[in-house]
Motif scaffolding. Structure first.
Motif, PDB file in Angstrom:
ATOM      1  N   MET A   1       0.847  -1.175   0.000  1.00  0.00           N
ATOM      2  CA  MET A   1       0.000   0.000   0.000  1.00  0.00           C
ATOM      3  C   MET A   1       0.894   1.239   0.000  1.00  0.00           C
ATOM      4  N   LYS A   2       0.423   2.270  -0.674  1.00  0.00           N
ATOM      5  CA  LYS A   2       1.180   3.523  -0.716  1.00  0.00           C
ATOM      6  C   LYS A   2       0.692   4.467   0.375  1.00  0.00           C
ATOM      7  N   TYR A   3       1.635   5.211   0.945  1.00  0.00           N
ATOM      8  CA  TYR A   3       1.339   6.207   1.962  1.00  0.00           C
ATOM      9  C   TYR A   3       2.013   7.523   1.575  1.00  0.00           C
ATOM     10  N   LEU A   4       1.286   8.612   1.757  1.00  0.00           N
ATOM     11  CA  LEU A   4       1.810   9.957   1.540  1.00  0.00           C
ATOM     12  C   LEU A   4       2.261  10.493   2.887  1.00  0.00           C
ATOM     13  N   LEU A   5       3.522  10.863   2.988  1.00  0.00           N
ATOM     14  CA  LEU A   5       4.075  11.435   4.206  1.00  0.00           C
ATOM     15  C   LEU A   5       4.289  12.921   3.954  1.00  0.00           C
ATOM     16  N   LEU A   6       3.444  13.746   4.566  1.00  0.00           N
ATOM     17  CA  LEU A   6       3.496  15.198   4.374  1.00  0.00           C
ATOM     18  C   LEU A   6       4.370  15.803   5.460  1.00  0.00           C
ATOM     19  N   ILE A   7       5.380  16.547   5.061  1.00  0.00           N
ATOM     20  CA  ILE A   7       6.341  17.134   5.996  1.00  0.00           C
ATOM     21  C   ILE A   7       5.973  18.584   6.251  1.00  0.00           C
ATOM     22  N   TYR A   8       5.749  18.915   7.518  1.00  0.00           N
ATOM     23  CA  TYR A   8       5.440  20.280   7.923  1.00  0.00           C
ATOM     24  C   TYR A   8       6.571  20.801   8.784  1.00  0.00           C
ATOM     25  N   ASN A   9       7.063  21.985   8.463  1.00  0.00           N
ATOM     26  CA  ASN A   9       8.073  22.651   9.272  1.00  0.00           C
ATOM     27  C   ASN A   9       7.441  23.840   9.956  1.00  0.00           C
ATOM     28  N   ASN A  10       7.841  24.079  11.188  1.00  0.00           N
ATOM     29  CA  ASN A  10       7.338  25.212  11.941  1.00  0.00           C
ATOM     30  C   ASN A  10       8.137  26.442  11.535  1.00  0.00           C
ATOM     31  N   GLN A  11       7.467  27.367  10.869  1.00  0.00           N
ATOM     32  CA  GLN A  11       8.134  28.560  10.341  1.00  0.00           C
ATOM     33  C   GLN A  11       8.338  29.655  11.379  1.00  0.00           C
ATOM     34  N   THR A  12       7.815  29.461  12.589  1.00  0.00           N
ATOM     35  CA  THR A  12       7.920  30.509  13.597  1.00  0.00           C
ATOM     36  C   THR A  12       9.048  30.272  14.588  1.00  0.00           C
ATOM     37  N   ILE A  13       9.728  29.144  14.504  1.00  0.00           N
ATOM     38  CA  ILE A  13      10.811  28.850  15.445  1.00  0.00           C
ATOM     39  C   ILE A  13      12.105  29.446  14.913  1.00  0.00           C
ATOM     40  N   GLY A  14      12.750  30.250  15.738  1.00  0.00           N
ATOM     41  CA  GLY A  14      14.053  30.806  15.404  1.00  0.00           C
ATOM     42  C   GLY A  14      14.005  31.868  14.320  1.00  0.00           C
ATOM     43  N   THR A  15      15.030  32.656  14.284  1.00  0.00           N
ATOM     44  CA  THR A  15      15.199  33.648  13.225  1.00  0.00           C
ATOM     45  C   THR A  15      16.650  33.602  12.791  1.00  0.00           C
ATOM     46  N   GLY A  16      16.918  34.042  11.617  1.00  0.00           N
ATOM     47  CA  GLY A  16      18.286  34.038  11.118  1.00  0.00           C
ATOM     48  C   GLY A  16      18.668  32.700  10.524  1.00  0.00           C
ATOM     49  N   PRO A  17      19.976  32.489  10.336  1.00  0.00           N
ATOM     50  CA  PRO A  17      20.457  31.257   9.712  1.00  0.00           C
ATOM     51  C   PRO A  17      20.076  30.014  10.529  1.00  0.00           C
ATOM     52  N   ASP A  18      19.824  28.933   9.834  1.00  0.00           N
ATOM     53  CA  ASP A  18      19.451  27.677  10.474  1.00  0.00           C
ATOM     54  C   ASP A  18      20.684  26.784  10.549  1.00  0.00           C
ATOM     55  N   PRO A  19      21.264  26.604  11.730  1.00  0.00           N
ATOM     56  CA  PRO A  19      22.488  25.815  11.850  1.00  0.00           C
ATOM     57  C   PRO A  19      22.278  24.323  11.574  1.00  0.00           C
ATOM     58  N   ASP A  20      21.040  23.853  11.605  1.00  0.00           N
ATOM     59  CA  ASP A  20      20.763  22.430  11.399  1.00  0.00           C
ATOM     60  C   ASP A  20      20.339  22.094   9.971  1.00  0.00           C
ATOM     61  N   ALA A  21      20.273  23.088   9.089  1.00  0.00           N
ATOM     62  CA  ALA A  21      19.778  22.874   7.723  1.00  0.00           C
ATOM     63  C   ALA A  21      20.618  21.843   6.975  1.00  0.00           C
ATOM     64  N   GLU A  22      21.928  21.923   7.077  1.00  0.00           N
ATOM     65  CA  GLU A  22      22.801  20.989   6.351  1.00  0.00           C
ATOM     66  C   GLU A  22      22.618  19.564   6.867  1.00  0.00           C
TER      67      GLU A  22
END
Length: 129
Positions: A1-22
């Protein structure tokens, strides 16, 4: 069976560069390779940041559709990407979802794909009246 996994990121946490992006990017790259090697990956994609989003709402009673800028949902999360995976059970899909690096405050929604309706819409199976 196929499943769709929708990824949501919280856009309100932190400001500036994201050190965990890489690290998240590397996590996605590893997960895609593993799912592909296991024959479980159907599709995946990262979505834009939402700045170029349009929403189309159908008019009531067949009225004219309205197109507006932005998603304008009542949520702090922004749909950031998706995976479509082939799994035997929703528990297996949940295990895959736990491995998706979506960042602090993020979430992954698991939705089963209705393959019967999908096949019908695509014309892969005859319609029964």
């Amino acid at each position: 069976m196929k499943y769709l996994l929708l990824i949501y990121n919280n856009q309100t946490i932190g400001t500036g560069p994201d050190p965990d992006a890489e690290a998240r990017l590397q996590g996605h790259m590893t997960l895609v390779k593993e799912l592909d090697a296991a024959g479980r990956l159907v599709s995946s994609a990262a979505l834009g940041d939402g700045s170029g989003v349009r929403t189309v709402r159908l008019g009531a009673g067949g009225g004219v559709p309205a197109v507006t800028d932005g998603p304008f949902l009542e949520a702090k999360e922004l749909l950031a990407g998706y995976y479509v995976v082939e799994c035997d059970t929703i528990d297996e899909a949940a295990e895959v979802a736990t491995r998706i690096p979506c960042g602090a405050g993020g979430a992954v929604e698991i939705r089963p794909v209705n393959e019967e309706v999908t096949d019908l819409v695509r014309g892969d199976i005859p319609h029964r009246s």
